[in-house]
Design a protein around this motif. Structure first.
Motif, PDB file in Angstrom:
ATOM      1  N   PHE A 100       0.813  -1.214   0.000  1.00 31.39           N
ATOM      2  CA  PHE A 100       0.000   0.000   0.000  1.00 31.39           C
ATOM      3  C   PHE A 100       0.854   1.274   0.000  1.00 31.39           C
ATOM      4  O   PHE A 100       0.340   2.368   0.196  1.00 31.39           O
ATOM      5  CB  PHE A 100      -0.966  -0.027   1.181  1.00 31.39           C
ATOM      6  CG  PHE A 100      -1.909  -1.198   1.115  1.00 31.39           C
ATOM      7  CD1 PHE A 100      -3.063  -1.130   0.351  1.00 31.39           C
ATOM      8  CD2 PHE A 100      -1.615  -2.391   1.773  1.00 31.39           C
ATOM      9  CE1 PHE A 100      -3.917  -2.211   0.260  1.00 31.39           C
ATOM     10  CE2 PHE A 100      -2.472  -3.486   1.683  1.00 31.39           C
ATOM     11  CZ  PHE A 100      -3.622  -3.398   0.920  1.00 31.39           C
ATOM     12  N   ILE A 101       2.144   1.086  -0.219  1.00 29.47           N
ATOM     13  CA  ILE A 101       3.032   2.216  -0.472  1.00 29.47           C
ATOM     14  C   ILE A 101       3.106   2.404  -1.983  1.00 29.47           C
ATOM     15  O   ILE A 101       3.373   1.463  -2.727  1.00 29.47           O
ATOM     16  CB  ILE A 101       4.440   1.961   0.086  1.00 29.47           C
ATOM     17  CG1 ILE A 101       4.389   1.718   1.596  1.00 29.47           C
ATOM     18  CG2 ILE A 101       5.364   3.133  -0.244  1.00 29.47           C
ATOM     19  CD1 ILE A 101       5.709   1.245   2.174  1.00 29.47           C
TER      20      ILE A 101
ATOM     21  N   ALA B  22      -0.996   7.786   1.069  1.00 23.31           N
ATOM     22  CA  ALA B  22      -2.062   8.786   1.092  1.00 23.31           C
ATOM     23  C   ALA B  22      -2.878   8.700   2.366  1.00 23.31           C
ATOM     24  O   ALA B  22      -3.167   7.608   2.883  1.00 23.31           O
ATOM     25  CB  ALA B  22      -2.975   8.603  -0.114  1.00 23.31           C
ATOM     26  N   ASN B  23      -3.241   9.861   2.891  1.00 19.06           N
ATOM     27  CA  ASN B  23      -4.226   9.927   3.964  1.00 19.06           C
ATOM     28  C   ASN B  23      -5.539   9.379   3.411  1.00 19.06           C
ATOM     29  O   ASN B  23      -6.062   9.913   2.431  1.00 19.06           O
ATOM     30  CB  ASN B  23      -4.395  11.380   4.417  1.00 19.06           C
ATOM     31  CG  ASN B  23      -5.405  11.543   5.534  1.00 19.06           C
ATOM     32  OD1 ASN B  23      -6.259  10.691   5.763  1.00 19.06           O
ATOM     33  ND2 ASN B  23      -5.323  12.664   6.228  1.00 19.06           N
ATOM     34  N   PRO B  24      -6.093   8.315   3.975  1.00 17.50           N
ATOM     35  CA  PRO B  24      -7.312   7.728   3.408  1.00 17.50           C
ATOM     36  C   PRO B  24      -8.523   8.657   3.443  1.00 17.50           C
ATOM     37  O   PRO B  24      -9.502   8.409   2.735  1.00 17.50           O
ATOM     38  CB  PRO B  24      -7.547   6.467   4.255  1.00 17.50           C
ATOM     39  CG  PRO B  24      -6.675   6.595   5.430  1.00 17.50           C
ATOM     40  CD  PRO B  24      -5.593   7.569   5.127  1.00 17.50           C
TER      41      PRO B  24
ATOM     42  N   PHE C  62       1.321  11.197   3.709  1.00 14.28           N
ATOM     43  CA  PHE C  62       2.016  10.959   4.972  1.00 14.28           C
ATOM     44  C   PHE C  62       3.512  10.700   4.756  1.00 14.28           C
ATOM     45  O   PHE C  62       4.299  10.807   5.699  1.00 14.28           O
ATOM     46  CB  PHE C  62       1.399   9.770   5.704  1.00 14.28           C
ATOM     47  CG  PHE C  62       0.007  10.012   6.223  1.00 14.28           C
ATOM     48  CD1 PHE C  62      -0.369  11.234   6.748  1.00 14.28           C
ATOM     49  CD2 PHE C  62      -0.944   8.984   6.199  1.00 14.28           C
ATOM     50  CE1 PHE C  62      -1.660  11.449   7.243  1.00 14.28           C
ATOM     51  CE2 PHE C  62      -2.237   9.187   6.681  1.00 14.28           C
ATOM     52  CZ  PHE C  62      -2.589  10.421   7.200  1.00 14.28           C
ATOM     53  N   ALA C  63       3.893  10.333   3.535  1.00 12.26           N
ATOM     54  CA  ALA C  63       5.288   9.991   3.235  1.00 12.26           C
ATOM     55  C   ALA C  63       6.064  11.153   2.638  1.00 12.26           C
ATOM     56  O   ALA C  63       7.129  10.945   2.052  1.00 12.26           O
ATOM     57  CB  ALA C  63       5.337   8.792   2.288  1.00 12.26           C
ATOM     58  N   ASP C  64       5.587  12.369   2.787  1.00 10.50           N
ATOM     59  CA  ASP C  64       6.280  13.532   2.231  1.00 10.50           C
ATOM     60  C   ASP C  64       7.750  13.581   2.642  1.00 10.50           C
ATOM     61  O   ASP C  64       8.630  13.917   1.843  1.00 10.50           O
ATOM     62  CB  ASP C  64       5.594  14.829   2.665  1.00 10.50           C
ATOM     63  CG  ASP C  64       4.561  15.297   1.640  1.00 10.50           C
ATOM     64  OD1 ASP C  64       4.620  14.825   0.489  1.00 10.50           O
ATOM     65  OD2 ASP C  64       3.703  16.118   2.003  1.00 10.50           O
TER      66      ASP C  64
ATOM     67  N   GLN D  27      -3.130   4.913  -5.151  1.00  8.71           N
ATOM     68  CA  GLN D  27      -4.493   4.611  -4.746  1.00  8.71           C
ATOM     69  C   GLN D  27      -5.161   5.859  -4.187  1.00  8.71           C
ATOM     70  O   GLN D  27      -4.607   6.547  -3.339  1.00  8.71           O
ATOM     71  CB  GLN D  27      -4.486   3.500  -3.678  1.00  8.71           C
ATOM     72  CG  GLN D  27      -3.870   2.204  -4.184  1.00  8.71           C
ATOM     73  CD  GLN D  27      -4.603   1.643  -5.363  1.00  8.71           C
ATOM     74  OE1 GLN D  27      -5.801   1.498  -5.345  1.00  8.71           O
ATOM     75  NE2 GLN D  27      -3.870   1.329  -6.423  1.00  8.71           N
ATOM     76  N   GLY D  28      -6.364   6.169  -4.664  1.00  8.16           N
ATOM     77  CA  GLY D  28      -7.081   7.341  -4.197  1.00  8.16           C
ATOM     78  C   GLY D  28      -6.736   8.588  -4.976  1.00  8.16           C
ATOM     79  O   GLY D  28      -7.233   9.668  -4.698  1.00  8.16           O
ATOM     80  N   TYR D  29      -5.870   8.465  -5.970  1.00  6.43           N
ATOM     81  CA  TYR D  29      -5.497   9.609  -6.805  1.00  6.43           C
ATOM     82  C   TYR D  29      -6.105   9.452  -8.195  1.00  6.43           C
ATOM     83  O   TYR D  29      -6.299   8.354  -8.686  1.00  6.43           O
ATOM     84  CB  TYR D  29      -3.966   9.707  -6.947  1.00  6.43           C
ATOM     85  CG  TYR D  29      -3.295  10.298  -5.748  1.00  6.43           C
ATOM     86  CD1 TYR D  29      -2.723  11.547  -5.775  1.00  6.43           C
ATOM     87  CD2 TYR D  29      -3.264   9.593  -4.531  1.00  6.43           C
ATOM     88  CE1 TYR D  29      -2.100  12.093  -4.652  1.00  6.43           C
ATOM     89  CE2 TYR D  29      -2.663  10.135  -3.422  1.00  6.43           C
ATOM     90  CZ  TYR D  29      -2.074  11.385  -3.490  1.00  6.43           C
ATOM     91  OH  TYR D  29      -1.491  11.904  -2.381  1.00  6.43           O
TER      92      TYR D  29
END
Length: 409
Positions: free
Chosen positions: A292-293, A303-305, A312-314, A406-408
């Motif tokens: 999930f990375i 990503a923040n879900p 979160f990995a900035d 995911q989510g983008y």
């Protein structure tokens, strides 16, 4: 090779019990922010007209908080004061923070608290008496659901959690003193709701089972339908607690390189698949969490879900050594818990985990299972805590890079 499933499950459960925050600490935290809420709603309050709501966020809200290593360390209780009838059109970030800070300082004085109120970049910090063993970070906030809905919808991103979105203060922001709609975003309620959704079925089953047991023992009445959430621990919560302590000890001398809790928690919740045991959850998480990375060709994304525009990995992208530290931690966690799963005795399990979980913690966990008997520590796992085995866990070694975030969009 086989894993003594009952043995490793019992050992992990004992570790979880040793790490668990006592009920009275949860009750103490709840009493503290409830007391602050009453203060902010008193007749003389300068923020009462804005309908302030005080609530917990972070690991205490998620049920993944762990005990400090020693009694000299404090619990960090994160909270939010959301002024529900205030908007960003009326105050700057600085004006909001100063206004709330005056009330927090007045509360501090009224409660005869000895340690001075401190200011953080985003929050005010109340330090309670030494015997309380905790401090409370208080983040000022205003509601932000409409703007968050518009923002996510405009990017064709998931907006289902936006109804609880908030805007918060941060004195490092260039707009901190300006009247603008451009404030830092957050959504602790949304994140907690997402996290709860990842374990809802198991949580409900466990809650009902605990209630049934308490009713049979006459400790609650038949009319009690629910327990406080902190009294129920799911395999997901337990696995995260164990992984956080493993992380803490591995990076005890390199705190700046320590993988942050929100990444571990987010990846673990994604990887969890309703396992009913801690061992099942832990090994599923260790095996799958890096799936999930996301790597999009130029940057790492966790990503923040509840807000896919927040990564979160900035820090991994600004400092690649932090990503390498996460990878090293995951490899070590896989190796350590795999070795523990293969161990034939509780002593061998403890020896496999001592370097990262801590010798004292492992010994206390073993004492829970053996009553302090050294003979039982060295007995086979099957005879010490019950027979039973399943296929040992295996972990993929290759680096996995999903091609689409995911989510983008």
């Amino acid at each position: 090779m086989n894993m003594h499933v009952n043995s490793i499950e019992a050992f992990l459960e004992a570790l979880r019990q040793e790490l668990e925050v006592p009920d009275h600490r949860y009750e103490q935290a709840e009493q503290s922010y409830t007391s602050l809420g009453r203060w902010l709603h008193r007749e003389a309050s300068t923020v009462r007209q804005y309908d302030p709501q005080v609530y917990c966020q972070g690991s205490f809200r998620l049920g993944t908080a762990i005990r400090p290593h020693t009694d000299a360390e404090e619990y960090d209780v994160d909270s939010v004061v959301e002024l529900r009838l205030l908007t960003k059109r009326e105050k700057t970030q600085r004006e909001l923070k100063v206004m709330l800070g005056a009330e927090i300082k007045a509360y501090h004085d009224a409660m005869a608290m000895l340690k001075p109120v401190r200011e953080g970049n985003r929050c005010w910090i109340l330090d309670y008496a030494d015997e309380a063993q905790f401090h409370m970070d208080i983040v000022p906030a205003v509601p932000n659901p409409d703007q968050q809905h518009r923002l996510l919808n405009s990017m064709h991103l998931d907006a289902r959690w936006a109804s609880t979105a908030i805007s918060i203060t941060d004195r490092r922001e260039p707009n901190y003193k300006l009247l603008t709609a451009d404030w830092p975003r957050s959504n602790p309620k949304g994140y907690a709701n997402w996290f709860a959704s990842r374990q809802a079925a198991v949580f409900e089953r466990r809650q009902r089972a605990i209630l049934d047991t308490l009713r049979k023992q006459g400790l609650v009445t038949a009319s009690v339908e629910r327990l406080p959430a902190f009294k129920v621990k799911t395999p997901l919560q337990s696995a995260i607690m164990i992984l956080k302590r493993h992380r803490d000890n591995m990076f005890a001398r390199e705190l700046d390189m320590r993988p942050i809790s929100v990444i571990i928690t987010t990846l673990a919740a994604h990887a969890y698949d309703d396992q009913d045991t801690i061992s099942g959850a832990l090994f599923a998480i260790l095996n799958d969490m890096d799936n999930f990375i996301v790597y999009d060709g130029s940057r790492w994304i966790v990503a923040n879900p509840t807000d896919a525009m927040e990564n979160f990995a900035d820090k991994w992208n600004r400092d690649p050594a932090k990503k390498e530290a996460f990878d090293a931690w995951l490899r070590q966690a896989r190796a350590d818990f795999y070795s523990a799963a293969q161990a034939g005795t509780l002593k061998d399990m403890g020896d496999a985990l001592n370097p990262r979980m801590g010798y004292a913690l492992s010994m206390r966990a073993m004492d829970r299972l053996t009553g302090g008997s050294r003979l039982l520590r060295s007995a086979s796992g099957a005879s010490a805590v019950g027979a039973g085995s399943v296929a040992a866990p295996s972990f993929a070694n290759e680096e996995r890079r999903p091609s689409k975030p995911q989510g983008y969009a």
